[in-house]
Design an enzyme around this catalytic site. Structure first.
Site, PDB file in Angstrom:
ATOM      1  CG  HIS A  64      -2.099  -0.889   0.882  1.00 23.69           C
ATOM      2  ND1 HIS A  64      -3.191  -1.306   1.955  1.00 23.69           N
ATOM      3  CD2 HIS A  64      -2.722  -1.152  -0.251  1.00 23.69           C
ATOM      4  CE1 HIS A  64      -4.026  -2.090   1.557  1.00 23.69           C
ATOM      5  NE2 HIS A  64      -3.925  -1.770   0.167  1.00 23.69           N
ATOM      6  CG  ASP A  66      -0.519   3.684   4.036  1.00 22.17           C
ATOM      7  OD1 ASP A  66      -0.696   3.068   3.052  1.00 22.17           O
ATOM      8  OD2 ASP A  66      -0.843   3.737   5.121  1.00 22.17           O
ATOM      9  CG  HIS A  67       2.576   0.796   4.716  1.00 17.12           C
ATOM     10  ND1 HIS A  67       3.022   0.648   6.323  1.00 17.12           N
ATOM     11  CD2 HIS A  67       1.335   1.583   4.903  1.00 17.12           C
ATOM     12  CE1 HIS A  67       2.001   0.769   7.085  1.00 17.12           C
ATOM     13  NE2 HIS A  67       0.706   1.050   6.096  1.00 17.12           N
ATOM     14  CG  HIS A 139      -3.613  -5.064   5.470  1.00 18.67           C
ATOM     15  ND1 HIS A 139      -4.885  -4.310   5.925  1.00 18.67           N
ATOM     16  CD2 HIS A 139      -3.448  -4.131   4.537  1.00 18.67           C
ATOM     17  CE1 HIS A 139      -4.746  -3.056   5.544  1.00 18.67           C
ATOM     18  NE2 HIS A 139      -3.827  -2.739   4.770  1.00 18.67           N
ATOM     19  CG  HIS A 268      -1.145   2.689  10.626  1.00 24.19           C
ATOM     20  ND1 HIS A 268      -2.423   2.352  10.322  1.00 24.19           N
ATOM     21  CD2 HIS A 268      -0.530   2.805   9.545  1.00 24.19           C
ATOM     22  CE1 HIS A 268      -2.630   2.131   8.940  1.00 24.19           C
ATOM     23  NE2 HIS A 268      -1.555   2.494   8.450  1.00 24.19           N
TER      24      HIS A 268
END
Length: 310
Positions: A64, A66-67, A139, A268
């Protein structure tokens, strides 16, 4: 071993929190290991006291943005002036084609070694000091948690005691320090543990994000000195957490309690708990501490030194 949080927001950055990245500084060997690399991570590194030239490994939990969106920029900058060398990147399926596509279409060349490793559950790295293992988390996409285990070290060797009993200086000292049993030429036998202090127990660092509550996180975190676990949502938003496959504060605390960790650090966080909203960060902390008292909230540039066990 010292942890520095470079980004503690979920999904998108806020005025006070960047997206996900955590640095583990191995002070004993002058290295930095990075966990996730959200957009802007290299700017966060510049604002910290960490040296990019010491960056040796980057561990990515999942693909993802944002990582991962900061990964290519950081690696490119390392080649332009940070004097990095032999950087190892570890991540889930997709990490290699992603980086190679970025290199191809941005016409970027790394003038130093960058090795990309696609990981599977189990041991992904080991040297004389550390073992890195991973487990699948739960996830919306393939996501891994990481456990860094520092190997136990023999206690300090008592040279004076060895001299006093007449053990001649030389290679035999190294054998005794390693815990071996040694027989001298005169027939005397000595056990290494008789000349060493208490064994230094290795520290254990665990990083779990993004995930809803799962048994693999508990297994990975067993007896950890510090567990860094996502806590995107408050307990009252558990339905949303299950829908988006993220954790609540109480889920993170339950993992810490079940795994009997020494310290839980939550990160997070959803921007919905920013100042001015009905639920504040202090409320999230209270929820977790009601289950696992040894809990703190991370914030950008928060540092935590992992103490040695006594």
């Amino acid at each position: 071993m010292e942890v520095t949080f470079l980004g503690t927001s979920s999904g998108v950055p806020t005025r006070s929190r960047n997206v996900s990245s955590v640095a583990l500084r191995l002070t004993q060997r002058g290295e930095i290991w990075l966990f996730d690399c959200g957009e802007g991570t290299q700017h966060q590194l510049l604002r910290s006291d960490l040296k990019t030239s010491q960056l040796k490994k980057i561990f990515v939990t999942h693909m993802h943005g944002d990582h991962t969106f900061g990964l290519m920029g950081l690696l490119a900058s390392c080649g332009l002036g940070a004097h990095a060398e032999n950087v190892e990147v570890y991540g889930p399926p997709g990490i290699e084609p992603y980086l190679k596509a970025c290199m191809k279409y941005s016409y970027t060349y790394f003038p130093y070694g960058v090795n990309i490793n696609t990981i599977e559950p189990g041991v992904v790295y080991e040297d004389q000091d550390f073992i890195v293992t991973t487990e699948l988390l739960k996830h919306r996409v393939t996501a891994f948690g990481y456990r860094i285990t520092e190997k136990d070290k023999a206690g300090k060797f008592n040279v004076e005691k060895a001299k006093k009993v007449g053990i001649p200086f030389g290679p035999v000292y190294g054998k005794l320090k390693a815990g071996e049993t040694v027989t001298l030429e005169d027939g005397r036998t000595f056990i290494g543990s008789q000349f060493c202090g208490a064994t230094e127990i290795g520290r254990k660092f665990v990083y779990c994000t993004d995930t809803v509550f799962c048994e693999n996180a508990i297994e990975l975190a067993q007896d950890a000195d510090v567990l860094i676990h996502e806590a995107t949502f408050a307990h009252q938003d558990a339905e949303m957490a299950f829908e988006k496959m993220h954790s609540t504060t109480t889920m993170a605390a339950q993992v810490a309690l079940a795994a009997q960790v020494k310290q839980l650090i939550m990160t997070h966080f959803s921007p919905r708990y920013a100042p001015g909203n009905s639920l504040q960060m202090s409320d999230l902390l209270k929820e977790a501490q009601s289950i696992f008292p040894q809990t703190v909230l991370a914030y950008d540039f928060f540092r935590y030194e992992i103490p040695r066990r006594r």
